[in-house]
Design a protein around this motif. Structure first.
Motif, PDB file in Angstrom:
ATOM      1  N   ALA A 184      52.841 -24.209 -25.405  1.00  0.00           N
ATOM      2  CA  ALA A 184      52.527 -24.857 -23.829  1.00  0.00           C
ATOM      3  C   ALA A 184      52.988 -25.892 -23.758  1.00  0.00           C
ATOM      4  N   VAL A 185      54.115 -25.107 -22.764  1.00  0.00           N
ATOM      5  CA  VAL A 185      54.645 -26.491 -22.038  1.00  0.00           C
ATOM      6  C   VAL A 185      54.585 -26.524 -20.441  1.00  0.00           C
ATOM      7  N   LYS A 186      53.803 -26.469 -19.784  1.00  0.00           N
ATOM      8  CA  LYS A 186      53.222 -26.331 -18.621  1.00  0.00           C
ATOM      9  C   LYS A 186      52.242 -27.049 -18.338  1.00  0.00           C
ATOM     10  N   ALA A 187      51.372 -27.447 -17.386  1.00  0.00           N
ATOM     11  CA  ALA A 187      50.260 -28.485 -16.687  1.00  0.00           C
ATOM     12  C   ALA A 187      49.426 -27.103 -16.281  1.00  0.00           C
ATOM     13  N   TYR A 188      47.833 -26.812 -16.709  1.00  0.00           N
ATOM     14  CA  TYR A 188      47.009 -26.105 -16.029  1.00  0.00           C
ATOM     15  C   TYR A 188      45.692 -27.327 -15.495  1.00  0.00           C
ATOM     16  N   VAL A 189      45.086 -26.354 -14.481  1.00  0.00           N
ATOM     17  CA  VAL A 189      43.688 -27.038 -14.420  1.00  0.00           C
ATOM     18  C   VAL A 189      42.862 -26.050 -14.970  1.00  0.00           C
ATOM     19  N   CYS A 190      41.962 -26.546 -16.024  1.00  0.00           N
ATOM     20  CA  CYS A 190      40.921 -25.616 -16.893  1.00  0.00           C
ATOM     21  C   CYS A 190      39.589 -25.729 -15.689  1.00  0.00           C
ATOM     22  N   PRO A 191      39.350 -23.996 -15.345  1.00  0.00           N
ATOM     23  CA  PRO A 191      38.427 -23.697 -15.056  1.00  0.00           C
ATOM     24  C   PRO A 191      36.660 -24.156 -15.565  1.00  0.00           C
ATOM     25  N   GLY A 192      36.901 -24.156 -16.055  1.00  0.00           N
ATOM     26  CA  GLY A 192      35.667 -24.381 -17.022  1.00  0.00           C
ATOM     27  C   GLY A 192      34.999 -26.387 -17.173  1.00  0.00           C
ATOM     28  N   CYS A 193      36.260 -27.310 -17.122  1.00  0.00           N
ATOM     29  CA  CYS A 193      35.686 -28.395 -17.100  1.00  0.00           C
ATOM     30  C   CYS A 193      36.680 -29.061 -15.581  1.00  0.00           C
ATOM     31  N   GLY A 194      37.403 -28.585 -14.982  1.00  0.00           N
ATOM     32  CA  GLY A 194      37.753 -28.932 -14.121  1.00  0.00           C
ATOM     33  C   GLY A 194      39.274 -30.244 -14.187  1.00  0.00           C
ATOM     34  N   GLN A 195      39.375 -30.377 -15.793  1.00  0.00           N
ATOM     35  CA  GLN A 195      40.783 -31.383 -16.262  1.00  0.00           C
ATOM     36  C   GLN A 195      41.589 -30.563 -16.072  1.00  0.00           C
ATOM     37  N   ASP A 196      42.886 -31.397 -16.557  1.00  0.00           N
ATOM     38  CA  ASP A 196      43.567 -31.203 -17.252  1.00  0.00           C
ATOM     39  C   ASP A 196      43.787 -30.341 -18.617  1.00  0.00           C
ATOM     40  N   VAL A 197      45.217 -29.413 -18.287  1.00  0.00           N
ATOM     41  CA  VAL A 197      44.935 -28.949 -19.613  1.00  0.00           C
ATOM     42  C   VAL A 197      46.562 -28.870 -19.305  1.00  0.00           C
ATOM     43  N   VAL A 198      47.395 -30.124 -20.556  1.00  0.00           N
ATOM     44  CA  VAL A 198      48.550 -30.953 -20.328  1.00  0.00           C
ATOM     45  C   VAL A 198      49.223 -30.442 -21.880  1.00  0.00           C
ATOM     46  N   PRO A 199      50.563 -30.474 -21.566  1.00  0.00           N
ATOM     47  CA  PRO A 199      51.095 -29.600 -22.085  1.00  0.00           C
ATOM     48  C   PRO A 199      51.507 -30.205 -23.596  1.00  0.00           C
ATOM     49  N   GLY A 200      51.594 -29.025 -24.233  1.00  0.00           N
ATOM     50  CA  GLY A 200      51.757 -29.853 -25.654  1.00  0.00           C
ATOM     51  C   GLY A 200      50.017 -29.216 -26.897  1.00  0.00           C
ATOM     52  N   ILE A 201      49.209 -29.260 -25.243  1.00  0.00           N
ATOM     53  CA  ILE A 201      47.628 -28.766 -26.592  1.00  0.00           C
ATOM     54  C   ILE A 201      47.723 -27.768 -25.961  1.00  0.00           C
ATOM     55  N   ALA A 202      46.969 -27.132 -27.367  1.00  0.00           N
ATOM     56  CA  ALA A 202      46.561 -25.476 -27.877  1.00  0.00           C
ATOM     57  C   ALA A 202      45.491 -25.443 -26.833  1.00  0.00           C
ATOM     58  N   HIS A 203      45.400 -24.144 -26.331  1.00  0.00           N
ATOM     59  CA  HIS A 203      44.498 -23.773 -25.058  1.00  0.00           C
ATOM     60  C   HIS A 203      44.471 -22.174 -25.294  1.00  0.00           C
ATOM     61  N   LEU A 204      43.705 -21.494 -24.812  1.00  0.00           N
ATOM     62  CA  LEU A 204      43.453 -19.970 -24.141  1.00  0.00           C
ATOM     63  C   LEU A 204      44.135 -19.628 -22.767  1.00  0.00           C
ATOM     64  N   VAL A 205      44.237 -18.250 -22.560  1.00  0.00           N
ATOM     65  CA  VAL A 205      44.611 -17.573 -21.345  1.00  0.00           C
ATOM     66  C   VAL A 205      43.516 -16.357 -21.362  1.00  0.00           C
ATOM     67  N   ALA A 206      42.994 -16.605 -20.080  1.00  0.00           N
ATOM     68  CA  ALA A 206      41.768 -15.391 -20.180  1.00  0.00           C
ATOM     69  C   ALA A 206      41.931 -14.792 -19.581  1.00  0.00           C
ATOM     70  N   TRP A 207      42.023 -13.439 -18.883  1.00  0.00           N
ATOM     71  CA  TRP A 207      41.943 -12.475 -18.100  1.00  0.00           C
ATOM     72  C   TRP A 207      40.791 -11.457 -17.676  1.00  0.00           C
ATOM     73  N   ARG A 208      40.320 -10.776 -17.089  1.00  0.00           N
ATOM     74  CA  ARG A 208      39.465  -9.734 -16.531  1.00  0.00           C
ATOM     75  C   ARG A 208      40.017  -8.277 -17.531  1.00  0.00           C
ATOM     76  N   ALA A 209      39.194  -8.022 -18.167  1.00  0.00           N
ATOM     77  CA  ALA A 209      39.883  -7.244 -18.924  1.00  0.00           C
ATOM     78  C   ALA A 209      38.943  -5.255 -18.018  1.00  0.00           C
ATOM     79  N   ASP A 210      38.484  -5.158 -16.813  1.00  0.00           N
ATOM     80  CA  ASP A 210      37.356  -4.456 -16.663  1.00  0.00           C
ATOM     81  C   ASP A 210      37.685  -4.352 -15.243  1.00  0.00           C
TER      82      ASP A 210
END
Length: 102
Positions: free
Chosen positions: A51-77
């Motif tokens: 985790a080296v970049k910051a992202y915005v979590c679509p669930g809570c609208g808060q930052d997913v900061v670098p160095g924090i374990a998280h998930l990446v999700a995308w549609r499979a269908d």
């Protein structure tokens, strides 16, 4: 222990000697498919080290900061194909994904 006359590959010998280094075993838990809200999703964990970049979590609208374990999700269908689904992937806090904010 009796020896077999059949030779084993170098990879097979390495797996037997060092089961903790078996790549198939190590990667088996990484990407998985889940069904949420009647849709199929690809979910891939991202470790703290990855985790080296910051992202915005679509669930809570808060930052997913670098160095924090998280998930990446995308549609499979998705109907637009794999490339479009992968391009629309989002980074989620693990808790936000678990509470089902999709």
């Amino acid at each position: 222990m009796a020896r077999s006359n059949r030779s084993r590959s170098r990879a097979a010998r390495a797996r037997e000697e060092h089961p903790e280094l078996d790549v198939d075993r190590l990667t088996s838990g990484w990407r998985r498919t889940e069904v949420r809200g009647g849709r199929e999703w690809n979910v891939q964990p991202v470790s703290e080290a990855q985790a080296v970049k910051a992202y915005v979590c679509p669930g809570c609208g808060q930052d997913v900061v670098p160095g924090i374990a998280h998930l990446v999700a995308w549609r499979a269908d998705g109907v637009l194909g794999d490339a479009a689904d992968l391009a629309s992937r989002r980074h989620w806090h693990i808790h936000c994904w678990r509470i089902g904010a999709v």
